[in-house]
Design an enzyme around this catalytic site. Structure first.
Site, PDB file in Angstrom:
ATOM      1  N   LYS A 279      29.115  50.694  59.542  1.00 18.26           N
ATOM      2  CA  LYS A 279      29.248  50.713  57.818  1.00 18.26           C
ATOM      3  C   LYS A 279      30.099  49.870  57.381  1.00 18.26           C
ATOM      4  O   LYS A 279      31.111  49.214  57.991  1.00 18.26           O
ATOM      5  CB  LYS A 279      29.445  52.299  57.351  1.00 18.26           C
ATOM      6  CG  LYS A 279      30.957  52.743  57.582  1.00 18.26           C
ATOM      7  CD  LYS A 279      31.105  54.133  57.586  1.00 18.26           C
ATOM      8  CE  LYS A 279      32.415  54.730  58.177  1.00 18.26           C
ATOM      9  NZ  LYS A 279      32.587  55.987  58.172  1.00 18.26           N
TER      10      LYS A 279
ATOM     11  N   TYR B 181      53.439  34.690  38.973  1.00 18.76           N
ATOM     12  CA  TYR B 181      53.265  35.289  37.682  1.00 18.76           C
ATOM     13  C   TYR B 181      54.408  36.228  37.217  1.00 18.76           C
ATOM     14  O   TYR B 181      54.725  37.152  37.932  1.00 18.76           O
ATOM     15  CB  TYR B 181      51.786  35.973  37.733  1.00 18.76           C
ATOM     16  CG  TYR B 181      50.502  35.194  37.655  1.00 18.76           C
ATOM     17  CD1 TYR B 181      50.417  34.106  36.670  1.00 18.76           C
ATOM     18  CD2 TYR B 181      49.528  35.286  38.511  1.00 18.76           C
ATOM     19  CE1 TYR B 181      49.536  33.336  36.498  1.00 18.76           C
ATOM     20  CE2 TYR B 181      48.487  34.420  38.542  1.00 18.76           C
ATOM     21  CZ  TYR B 181      48.487  33.586  37.464  1.00 18.76           C
ATOM     22  OH  TYR B 181      47.128  32.711  37.526  1.00 18.76           O
TER      23      TYR B 181
ATOM     24  N   MET C  68      45.233  36.183  42.208  1.00 17.45           N
ATOM     25  CA  MET C  68      43.763  36.296  42.603  1.00 17.45           C
ATOM     26  C   MET C  68      43.415  35.602  43.900  1.00 17.45           C
ATOM     27  O   MET C  68      42.703  35.935  44.624  1.00 17.45           O
ATOM     28  CB  MET C  68      42.986  36.090  41.320  1.00 17.45           C
ATOM     29  CG  MET C  68      41.432  36.312  41.632  1.00 17.45           C
ATOM     30  SD  MET C  68      40.194  35.955  40.417  1.00 17.45           S
ATOM     31  CE  MET C  68      40.803  36.718  38.989  1.00 17.45           C
TER      32      MET C  68
END
Ligand SMILES: *Cc1c(COP(=O)(O)O)cnc(C)c1O
Length: 369
Positions: A38, A264, A313
Site C-alpha cells: 500500500k 526563513y 519547501m
C-alpha cells in the site's frame, strides 16, 4: 552505484529479497506470505517491488485502496491482491480488476453482495475482517451468524480468508493485550469455520507479529515494513537490509559570519563562524518542518550534520563546519546510517510516516533488478 547528482530515493531489490528470505526463515515453510504494498509500497515504488516479489514467489499482495490495486493490475501483476479498505463507490472497478475486498461491516458486506450480483459473479473471492481490539475496521464476533445468514444460499461470494489486525505487536508492554486479541481471533475463526463448512485462510500477523508472536501465524502473514528493511526494533533492524535510501547532493556551501542568520524567519544564528551546505530537498519532498532547527542529522561523508533553521519547501540547510565537503558531494538523509527508524525518531515519528511521506517529486532509482 553511479554518483548521486540530484535528490533520489534508491530502492534496492536485492535488499528486498534478503528481507523476504529472512522473514520467511522465521516462519513454518508452508505459511503463506502476503506482501503489503500500500501507499506506493511504503513510499518506494510499488510496481518494481511487486514485480520482484512475484518473481520471488509471493503468495498474496495487499493494498489499502482499490486504485492502488488497479495500478498493480495495469502493470501486469497477476497474484491475488487484497484491498484492505475498499469503498463501495469502487466495487465495480474492483471486480473488473479481480481485486479481493476485505469486508469489515454488515453494510459493506451487503453492498458488496449487491455489486457481485450486478456483475454476475459466482464465488467471487472475499475476505472477512474481524475487529479484535484495534477498534478501527472489522466485524465484531457477534456478527458471525449474521454474516453466514447473509451468505447462505447465495453463490456470488466465496470466503477466501478470515483476518484481523493486532494493535501493538511491537510493544512488549502490551503482550497480554496482544495475546488476548489472538485468542479472540482464534475463537471467532473456529466458530466461523465450523458453521461455514469449509476452511478459508486465516491471518493476523504484521511484521512485528511475525517476530514476536510466530505461534499465531495461522496459514498466512502480512508484512510491510519488514520487507522494506525495518523491524521496529534495533535487533531486528540489524538482521534486515534497508531497501530505500534517500540521498541528495550539496548545491552550495556558505561561510556564515557570527550573528548572521540562516533561512526563513532567521531561525538559525550562531555567535561563531559557521559553514553551511544547502541541499535540494525540503518539506515538499517529505522532509517536514519538524526535522528542522537542529532536530535531525544527515550523513555527510560518514559524519552527522544537523539540519539548521527552518526546513524550506524545496531546500534544507545543514551545518558542515566540522566536515570536509564540497559542492556536488553526496549526502545521505537516511538509508544505512542513519536508518529510517533513527531518522524518524529525530522528529518523534516512525519510519512508516517518514517513508510514505517521500513525495512523488523525488526520482526513484531501482537497483538490483
Ligand atoms: C499496513 C498493514 C499491515 C502491514 O504492517 P507492517 O507493520 O508494515 O508489517 C498488515 N496488515 C494490515 C491490516 C495493515 O493495514
Amino acid at each position: 552505484m553511479p554518483k548521486t547528482l540530484e535528490t533520489v530515493l534508491e530502492i534496492d531489490l536485492n535488499a528486498l529479497e534478503h528481507n523476504f528470505k529472512y522473514l520467511k526463515s522465521r516462519l513454518r515453510p508452508n505459511t503463506k506470505f502476503l506482501a503489503v504494498v500500500k501507499a506506493f509500497a511504503y513510499g518506494s515504488e510499488a510496481i518494481s517491488i511487486a514485480k520482484k516479489m512475484e518473481a520471488l514467489g509471493i503468495d498474496y499482495f495487499a493494498v489499502a485502496y482499490t486504485k492502488e490495486g488497479i495500478a498493480l493490475r495495469k502493470a501486469g501483476i497477476g497474484k491475488p491482491i487484497l484491498v484492505l479498505h475498499p469503498q463501495p463507490i469502487h466495487f465495480d472497478a474492483l471486480i473488473e480488476n479481480c481485486l479481493e475486498p476485505s469486508l469489515y461491516s454488515p453494510k459493506i458486506l451487503q453492498e458488496f453482495i449487491a455489486a457481485a450480483k450486478q456483475n454476475n459473479q459466482k464465488n467471487y473471492p472475499v475476505h472477512i475482517k474481524f475487529n479484535t481490539g484495534l477498534n478501527r475496521l472489522g466485524f465484531s464476533r457477534n456478527d458471525v451468524d449474521h454474516i453466514l445468514n447473509l451468505l447462505k444460499d447465495r453463490e456470488e461470494l466465496k470466503i477466501t480468508s478470515l483476518l484481523s489486525h493486532l494493535a501493538a505487536t511491537e510493544d512488549p508492554n502490551e503482550r497480554e493485550f496482544t495475546l488476548k486479541q489472538i485468542d479472540t481471533f482464534t475463537d471467532i475463526v473456529l466458530d466461523f469455520e465450523e458453521k461455514l463448512g469449509y476452511s478459508p485462510l486465516k491471518h493476523i500477523l504484521n511484521t512485528s507479529g511475525i517476530i514476536n508472536y510466530p505461534e499465531a501465524q495461522f496459514n498466512m502473514v502480512r508484512s510491510g515494513i519488514g520487507l522494506y528493511g525495518l523491524g521496529n526494533e534495533p535487533e531486528i533492524d540489524s538482521q534486515l537490509k534497508p531497501v530505500v535510501a534517500l540521498k541528495t547532493v550539496i548545491s552550495q556551501i556558505h561561510k556564515i559570519e557570527p550573528h548572521e542568520s540562516v533561512g526563513y524567519n532567521r531561525a538559525y544564528s550562531s555567535n561563531t563562524q559557521r559553514v553551511t551546505a544547502t541541499l535540494p530537498i525540503g518539506h515538499a519532498d517529505g522532509i517536514g518542518r519538524q526535522y528542522g532547527n537542529g532536530k535531525a542529522f544527515v550523513n555527510v561523508h560518514g559524519k552527522m550534520a544537523p539540519i539548521i533553521g527552518n526546513v524550506c519547501m524545496d531546500m534544507i540547510m545543514i551545518d558542515v563546519t566540522d566536515i570536509q565537503c564540497s559542492e556536488g558531494d553526496e549526502v545521505v538523509i537516511f538509508g544505512e546510517h542513519p536508518n529510517a527508524d533513527t531518522f524518524a525518531a529525530y522528529a518523534n515519528t516512525i519510519s512508516y510516516e517518514l517513508l510514505t511521506a517521500i513525495s512523488q517529486r523525488v526520482t526513484r532509482v531501482i537497483k538490483g533488478v
